[in-house]
Design a protein around this motif. Structure first.
Motif, PDB file in Angstrom:
ATOM      1  N   ARG A  42     -19.930  18.241 -22.758  1.00 30.21           N
ATOM      2  CA  ARG A  42     -19.869  19.594 -22.205  1.00 30.21           C
ATOM      3  C   ARG A  42     -19.924  19.612 -20.682  1.00 30.21           C
ATOM      4  O   ARG A  42     -19.574  20.606 -20.057  1.00 30.21           O
ATOM      5  CB  ARG A  42     -21.032  20.432 -22.762  1.00 30.21           C
ATOM      6  CG  ARG A  42     -21.017  20.602 -24.265  1.00 30.21           C
ATOM      7  CD  ARG A  42     -22.299  21.280 -24.745  1.00 30.21           C
ATOM      8  NE  ARG A  42     -22.352  21.363 -26.185  1.00 30.21           N
ATOM      9  CZ  ARG A  42     -21.946  22.404 -26.908  1.00 30.21           C
ATOM     10  NH1 ARG A  42     -21.429  23.454 -26.288  1.00 30.21           N
ATOM     11  NH2 ARG A  42     -22.036  22.401 -28.213  1.00 30.21           N
ATOM     12  N   ALA A  43     -20.427  18.526 -20.101  1.00 28.19           N
ATOM     13  CA  ALA A  43     -20.633  18.477 -18.648  1.00 28.19           C
ATOM     14  C   ALA A  43     -19.326  18.115 -17.951  1.00 28.19           C
ATOM     15  O   ALA A  43     -19.100  16.972 -17.551  1.00 28.19           O
ATOM     16  CB  ALA A  43     -21.733  17.478 -18.308  1.00 28.19           C
ATOM     17  N   LEU A  74     -30.938  30.166 -14.942  1.00 25.78           N
ATOM     18  CA  LEU A  74     -30.451  29.185 -13.975  1.00 25.78           C
ATOM     19  C   LEU A  74     -28.935  29.044 -14.084  1.00 25.78           C
ATOM     20  O   LEU A  74     -28.404  28.907 -15.179  1.00 25.78           O
ATOM     21  CB  LEU A  74     -31.124  27.830 -14.220  1.00 25.78           C
ATOM     22  CG  LEU A  74     -32.656  27.832 -14.188  1.00 25.78           C
ATOM     23  CD1 LEU A  74     -33.195  26.421 -14.406  1.00 25.78           C
ATOM     24  CD2 LEU A  74     -33.189  28.410 -12.881  1.00 25.78           C
ATOM     25  N   SER A  75     -28.267  29.060 -12.952  1.00 27.84           N
ATOM     26  CA  SER A  75     -26.805  29.010 -12.969  1.00 27.84           C
ATOM     27  C   SER A  75     -26.213  27.905 -12.094  1.00 27.84           C
ATOM     28  O   SER A  75     -25.039  27.577 -12.242  1.00 27.84           O
ATOM     29  CB  SER A  75     -26.237  30.355 -12.500  1.00 27.84           C
ATOM     30  OG  SER A  75     -26.711  30.676 -11.196  1.00 27.84           O
ATOM     31  N   PHE A 122     -33.485  27.758 -30.106  1.00 26.14           N
ATOM     32  CA  PHE A 122     -33.218  28.589 -28.935  1.00 26.14           C
ATOM     33  C   PHE A 122     -33.392  27.802 -27.635  1.00 26.14           C
ATOM     34  O   PHE A 122     -32.703  28.066 -26.647  1.00 26.14           O
ATOM     35  CB  PHE A 122     -34.119  29.836 -28.927  1.00 26.14           C
ATOM     36  CG  PHE A 122     -35.604  29.562 -28.817  1.00 26.14           C
ATOM     37  CD1 PHE A 122     -36.209  29.351 -27.575  1.00 26.14           C
ATOM     38  CD2 PHE A 122     -36.398  29.527 -29.955  1.00 26.14           C
ATOM     39  CE1 PHE A 122     -37.566  29.120 -27.468  1.00 26.14           C
ATOM     40  CE2 PHE A 122     -37.762  29.288 -29.860  1.00 26.14           C
ATOM     41  CZ  PHE A 122     -38.351  29.072 -28.616  1.00 26.14           C
ATOM     42  N   LEU A 123     -34.284  26.810 -27.618  1.00 31.47           N
ATOM     43  CA  LEU A 123     -34.455  26.005 -26.410  1.00 31.47           C
ATOM     44  C   LEU A 123     -33.325  24.982 -26.282  1.00 31.47           C
ATOM     45  O   LEU A 123     -32.806  24.748 -25.183  1.00 31.47           O
ATOM     46  CB  LEU A 123     -35.813  25.300 -26.428  1.00 31.47           C
ATOM     47  CG  LEU A 123     -36.149  24.474 -25.180  1.00 31.47           C
ATOM     48  CD1 LEU A 123     -36.049  25.323 -23.915  1.00 31.47           C
ATOM     49  CD2 LEU A 123     -37.536  23.853 -25.292  1.00 31.47           C
ATOM     50  N   ARG A 124     -32.917  24.394 -27.410  1.00 28.08           N
ATOM     51  CA  ARG A 124     -31.769  23.484 -27.367  1.00 28.08           C
ATOM     52  C   ARG A 124     -30.523  24.225 -26.895  1.00 28.08           C
ATOM     53  O   ARG A 124     -29.710  23.692 -26.137  1.00 28.08           O
ATOM     54  CB  ARG A 124     -31.520  22.858 -28.744  1.00 28.08           C
ATOM     55  CG  ARG A 124     -32.584  21.869 -29.183  1.00 28.08           C
ATOM     56  CD  ARG A 124     -32.051  20.897 -30.225  1.00 28.08           C
ATOM     57  NE  ARG A 124     -31.511  21.560 -31.385  1.00 28.08           N
ATOM     58  CZ  ARG A 124     -32.211  21.874 -32.478  1.00 28.08           C
ATOM     59  NH1 ARG A 124     -33.494  21.554 -32.551  1.00 28.08           N
ATOM     60  NH2 ARG A 124     -31.642  22.466 -33.502  1.00 28.08           N
ATOM     61  N   SER A 125     -30.386  25.470 -27.325  1.00 28.52           N
ATOM     62  CA  SER A 125     -29.238  26.272 -26.923  1.00 28.52           C
ATOM     63  C   SER A 125     -29.253  26.536 -25.419  1.00 28.52           C
ATOM     64  O   SER A 125     -28.210  26.444 -24.750  1.00 28.52           O
ATOM     65  CB  SER A 125     -29.242  27.598 -27.686  1.00 28.52           C
ATOM     66  OG  SER A 125     -28.176  28.430 -27.273  1.00 28.52           O
ATOM     67  N   GLU A 145     -26.475  25.047 -22.767  1.00 30.07           N
ATOM     68  CA  GLU A 145     -25.724  25.930 -21.888  1.00 30.07           C
ATOM     69  C   GLU A 145     -25.698  25.399 -20.452  1.00 30.07           C
ATOM     70  O   GLU A 145     -24.696  25.552 -19.742  1.00 30.07           O
ATOM     71  CB  GLU A 145     -26.336  27.339 -21.919  1.00 30.07           C
ATOM     72  CG  GLU A 145     -25.599  28.377 -21.103  1.00 30.07           C
ATOM     73  CD  GLU A 145     -24.194  28.667 -21.615  1.00 30.07           C
ATOM     74  OE1 GLU A 145     -23.365  29.165 -20.818  1.00 30.07           O
ATOM     75  OE2 GLU A 145     -23.922  28.394 -22.801  1.00 30.07           O
ATOM     76  N   LEU A 146     -26.789  24.753 -20.042  1.00 30.60           N
ATOM     77  CA  LEU A 146     -26.820  24.181 -18.692  1.00 30.60           C
ATOM     78  C   LEU A 146     -25.741  23.113 -18.512  1.00 30.60           C
ATOM     79  O   LEU A 146     -25.192  22.955 -17.425  1.00 30.60           O
ATOM     80  CB  LEU A 146     -28.194  23.573 -18.409  1.00 30.60           C
ATOM     81  CG  LEU A 146     -29.346  24.537 -18.120  1.00 30.60           C
ATOM     82  CD1 LEU A 146     -30.631  23.757 -17.873  1.00 30.60           C
ATOM     83  CD2 LEU A 146     -29.034  25.416 -16.915  1.00 30.60           C
TER      84      LEU A 146
END
Length: 298
Positions: free
Chosen positions: A173-174, A118-119, A137-140, A144-145
């Motif tokens: 990060r947002a 998803l981008s 890996f799911l938190r990562s 990233e989103l």
């Protein structure tokens, strides 16, 4: 006889008004080639990844597990084969991830395979999530989103995270965030656990910390745990600019609190809508909206 075609612009306009009716969009996708892409944009505009509720094993629960696994696997394969479909996803909801220690890792793996493709997600909602119980890996993939195109982040139900510093790091990060809807929090934070500029910077794992006051918020909805947010917003290194707020929503219990008064002052003169809500009340009296200028408060 000359064939008369409907202009693509008109088709797009018609289908945009059907985005809430997925069944009709599925039928529209079969009309003709010109209708396919526009219909698909509506069909995949919003996706919901919902893990089965933690209940005693029965046929209903087994059916929900099978449905989740089948749907998520299908989405992952579809997005891998047709990336333009993944780019149509603008809204994502996650339900009950990390809620139970009995959730198998394969559920998380399937979800991560979807998230990584998803981008263009600009609306991300969490409900009944235990952040620290999720595999790395799911938190990562979720983190990233936050670095992409998020405009709105909503915590619609219990979102459990161990420290406020972790939440602050995630939100920082947002860079395009406009709306923060923290409607329900169900844990107690230590107010002293508020990240300073250097703390936030180190939590971003090598990425550059956003410049102070570089993320102008337009809407802020806080109903519990106002104090940590307020302390953070007043720090010099906080990346969020709250004097740009146009809407502020808080719980009625904070109406006479000094923290609430401080929040109003920090919000500034741009504030146009003040919502006072009661989490214990439903129906027309659950929210009181005051629409006016607040010049007298400053």
């Amino acid at each position: 006889m000359t064939e008369r075609r409907v202009p693509n612009e008109l088709i797009d306009c018609v289908l945009e008004n059907l985005y809430s009716d997925r069944a009709t969009l599925l039928n529209c996708a079969l009309v003709g080639r010109a209708w396919v892409r526009a219909s698909q944009r509506g069909i995949f505009r919003k996706i919901v990844l919902e893990l089965p509720e933690s209940t005693a094993y029965d046929e209903v629960w087994a059916m929900r597990v099978a449905t989740y696994q089948e749907t998520t696997a299908h989405l992952g394969c579809l997005f891998a084969a047709k990336p333009y479909l993944a780019s149509s996803v603008q809204s994502l909801e996650l339900w009950r991830f990390g809620e139970s220690s009995g959730q198998p890792e394969v559920w998380y793996t399937a979800a991560a395979s979807v998230l990584q493709r998803l981008s263009n997600v600009n609306n991300l909602s969490f409900c009944e999530i235990r952040w620290n119980a999720l595999p790395p890996f799911l938190r990562s993939a979720l983190t990233e989103l936050f670095t992409k195109s998020l405009i709105r982040v909503s915590f619609l139900g219990p979102f459990r995270i161990e420290t406020f510093a972790e939440l602050a790091s995630l939100l920082s990060r947002a860079a395009h965030l406009k709306i923060l809807d923290a409607a329900v929090f169900s844990w107690e934070w230590d107010v002293r656990d508020i990240p300073t500029y250097s703390d936030s910077e180190s939590n971003l794992e090598g990425t550059n910390h956003p410049l102070p006051r570089s993320i102008p918020l337009e809407q802020l909805k806080l109903h519990l745990d106002i104090d940590p947010f307020m302390t953070w917003f007043q720090q010099d290194g906080c990346p969020f600019q709250v004097d740009t707020l146009q809407l502020l929503s808080v719980n009625l219990v904070f109406l006479l609190s000094p923290i609430f008064t401080d929040l109003l002052r920090v919000a500034g003169r741009n504030l146009r809508v003040l919502e006072l809500t009661d989490m214990k009340v439903s129906g027309p009296f659950a929210s009181l909206s005051l629409r006016s200028k607040f010049d007298s408060l400053f």
